[in-house]
Design an enzyme around this catalytic site. Sequence first.
Site, PDB file in Angstrom:
ATOM      1  N   VAL A 135       3.251 -12.130  -1.041  1.00  0.00           N
ATOM      2  CA  VAL A 135       4.419 -13.003  -1.052  1.00  0.00           C
ATOM      3  C   VAL A 135       4.011 -14.479  -1.053  1.00  0.00           C
ATOM      4  O   VAL A 135       4.838 -15.357  -1.255  1.00  0.00           O
ATOM      5  CB  VAL A 135       5.339 -12.662   0.145  1.00  0.00           C
ATOM      6  CG1 VAL A 135       4.731 -13.153   1.448  1.00  0.00           C
ATOM      7  CG2 VAL A 135       6.721 -13.226  -0.050  1.00  0.00           C
ATOM      8  N   LYS A 183       0.827  -1.220   0.000  1.00  0.00           N
ATOM      9  CA  LYS A 183       0.000   0.000   0.000  1.00  0.00           C
ATOM     10  C   LYS A 183       0.857   1.264   0.000  1.00  0.00           C
ATOM     11  O   LYS A 183       0.360   2.355  -0.220  1.00  0.00           O
ATOM     12  CB  LYS A 183      -0.935  -0.007   1.199  1.00  0.00           C
ATOM     13  CG  LYS A 183      -1.940  -1.138   1.134  1.00  0.00           C
ATOM     14  CD  LYS A 183      -3.075  -0.912   2.069  1.00  0.00           C
ATOM     15  CE  LYS A 183      -4.096  -2.009   1.994  1.00  0.00           C
ATOM     16  NZ  LYS A 183      -4.600  -2.343   0.706  1.00  0.00           N
ATOM     17  N   SER A 239      -3.182 -11.063  -3.766  1.00  0.00           N
ATOM     18  CA  SER A 239      -2.967  -9.807  -4.483  1.00  0.00           C
ATOM     19  C   SER A 239      -1.647  -9.873  -5.232  1.00  0.00           C
ATOM     20  O   SER A 239      -0.803 -10.725  -4.962  1.00  0.00           O
ATOM     21  CB  SER A 239      -2.956  -8.621  -3.507  1.00  0.00           C
ATOM     22  OG  SER A 239      -1.775  -8.622  -2.748  1.00  0.00           O
ATOM     23  N   LYS A 248       3.595   4.337   6.096  1.00  0.00           N
ATOM     24  CA  LYS A 248       4.597   3.328   5.750  1.00  0.00           C
ATOM     25  C   LYS A 248       5.555   3.877   4.693  1.00  0.00           C
ATOM     26  O   LYS A 248       6.748   3.606   4.720  1.00  0.00           O
ATOM     27  CB  LYS A 248       3.932   2.045   5.243  1.00  0.00           C
ATOM     28  CG  LYS A 248       3.332   1.203   6.331  1.00  0.00           C
ATOM     29  CD  LYS A 248       4.401   0.650   7.244  1.00  0.00           C
ATOM     30  CE  LYS A 248       3.999  -0.683   7.807  1.00  0.00           C
ATOM     31  NZ  LYS A 248       5.083  -1.313   8.578  1.00  0.00           N
TER      32      LYS A 248
END
Length: 97
Positions: free
Chosen positions: A84, A39, A80, A51
């Site tokens: 990972v 994001k 998504s 972040k």
Amino acid sequence: MQEHHPHEAFHTNVLGTRNVVEAALNNESDRFVLVSTDKAVRPSNVMGATKRVAEMFIEGINGMHHTRFMAVRFGNVLGSSGSVIHCFRSRLLGVAL
């Protein structure tokens, strides 16, 4: 949660990162890895923006100290494009997905 309490998001993600960076420097760590989120790529919410600021802080101090600073982004939504899970699954099963 962070959208409803942006001050706390800043406190946790930005100031918290700074505090851990200071601890890493004080302990002469070789490496520091910031775990971020996908994001932060194009932040459209408080979590992504804070972040991203933390990532920029890490990028800005890298090369100024003995400690090597880096950030890694993990997708926080299963399946998504930034997740990972695909990489982990292919490594565990030994097949490309």
